[in-house]
Design a protein around this motif. Structure first.
Motif, PDB file in Angstrom:
ATOM      1  N   VAL A  21      27.712  48.445  38.939  1.00  0.00           N
ATOM      2  CA  VAL A  21      29.015  47.686  39.311  1.00  0.00           C
ATOM      3  C   VAL A  21      29.981  48.469  39.719  1.00  0.00           C
ATOM      4  O   VAL A  21      31.055  47.947  40.407  1.00  0.00           O
ATOM      5  N   LYS A  22      30.845  49.388  38.664  1.00  0.00           N
ATOM      6  CA  LYS A  22      31.384  49.480  39.127  1.00  0.00           C
ATOM      7  C   LYS A  22      31.836  49.949  40.325  1.00  0.00           C
ATOM      8  O   LYS A  22      33.163  50.747  40.621  1.00  0.00           O
ATOM      9  N   SER A  23      30.361  50.886  40.376  1.00  0.00           N
ATOM     10  CA  SER A  23      31.176  51.628  42.596  1.00  0.00           C
ATOM     11  C   SER A  23      30.443  50.466  43.612  1.00  0.00           C
ATOM     12  O   SER A  23      30.514  50.951  44.782  1.00  0.00           O
ATOM     13  N   GLY A  24      30.965  48.472  42.445  1.00  0.00           N
ATOM     14  CA  GLY A  24      30.374  47.780  44.131  1.00  0.00           C
ATOM     15  C   GLY A  24      29.241  47.887  44.681  1.00  0.00           C
ATOM     16  O   GLY A  24      29.313  46.995  44.945  1.00  0.00           O
ATOM     17  N   ASP A  25      28.128  48.035  43.850  1.00  0.00           N
ATOM     18  CA  ASP A  25      26.575  47.527  43.986  1.00  0.00           C
ATOM     19  C   ASP A  25      26.389  46.017  43.173  1.00  0.00           C
ATOM     20  O   ASP A  25      26.686  45.353  42.211  1.00  0.00           O
ATOM     21  N   GLN A  26      26.856  45.339  44.852  1.00  0.00           N
ATOM     22  CA  GLN A  26      26.485  43.457  44.722  1.00  0.00           C
ATOM     23  C   GLN A  26      25.004  43.492  43.158  1.00  0.00           C
ATOM     24  O   GLN A  26      24.767  41.883  43.126  1.00  0.00           O
TER      25      GLN A  26
END
Length: 183
Positions: A21-26
């Motif tokens: 999530v921190k890397s933007g994984d929706q």
């Protein structure tokens, strides 16, 4: 397009989901949402005693989660951090949505009426009684007895004296005991 997050991420640990999530994984975010949405909603409902407001506050929690997840450093359990965020957002939500007249005229806000509390599906008997508590007593009771905050922390969060927090907790326990015995 989001895949079915519940099935795609069942093998990943919560830590792995948070990293993704921190890397933007929706998709990881959707899975994290599924893991925590019921408890977040439950806390919002207990604090706000209004289903629509609890739904709105729950959505606000997850919007903030998306924006603030980078600040989670893993020094506590994620659920502890998330529920602290939830408590703060629910309290802020309550303050923001009370109109000025209510603040001036009414020192004591009631909780849900008995019928509305009874109609809430998925709640046990104690939860339904908690929803009926007056606002301040309910909030102190939920934060102390259910979420485990100390009275000093509650006093800071709710902007009240520590003695008032203890008094509201005692009041909540007395009302719950009385209602429980009369059911």
């Amino acid at each position: 397009m989001l895949i079915d997050a519940k099935h795609a991420f069942t093998q990943l640990s919560e830590d792995a989901l948070i990293t993704r999530v921190k890397s933007g994984d929706q998709n990881a975010y959707a899975a994290l949402y599924e893991l925590h949405v019921k408890r977040v909603y439950g806390l919002c409902l207990r604090l706000l005693a209004d289903r629509e407001h609890a739904e709105d506050a729950t959505q606000e929690v997850f919007v903030q989660l998306w924006h603030k997840i980078a600040s989670f450093e893993g020094q506590s359990q994620f659920s502890t951090w998330l529920h602290s965020v939830t408590s703060n957002i629910a309290i802020s939500y309550l303050r923001k949505h009370k109109n000025w007249l209510q603040k001036v005229v009414s020192f004591e806000q009631s909780g849900m009426d008995e019928q509305s509390a009874t109609d809430c599906q998925g709640l046990n008997g104690l939860d339904k009684l908690v929803l009926r508590l007056p606002e301040r007593a309910r909030m102190v009771f939920v934060l102390h007895a259910i979420e485990g905050y100390r009275h000093e922390e509650i006093a800071t969060m709710l902007e009240m004296a520590v003695g008032s927090s203890k008094s509201q907790f005692h009041r909540a326990r007395q009302l719950l005991k009385e209602w429980y015995e009369n059911e």
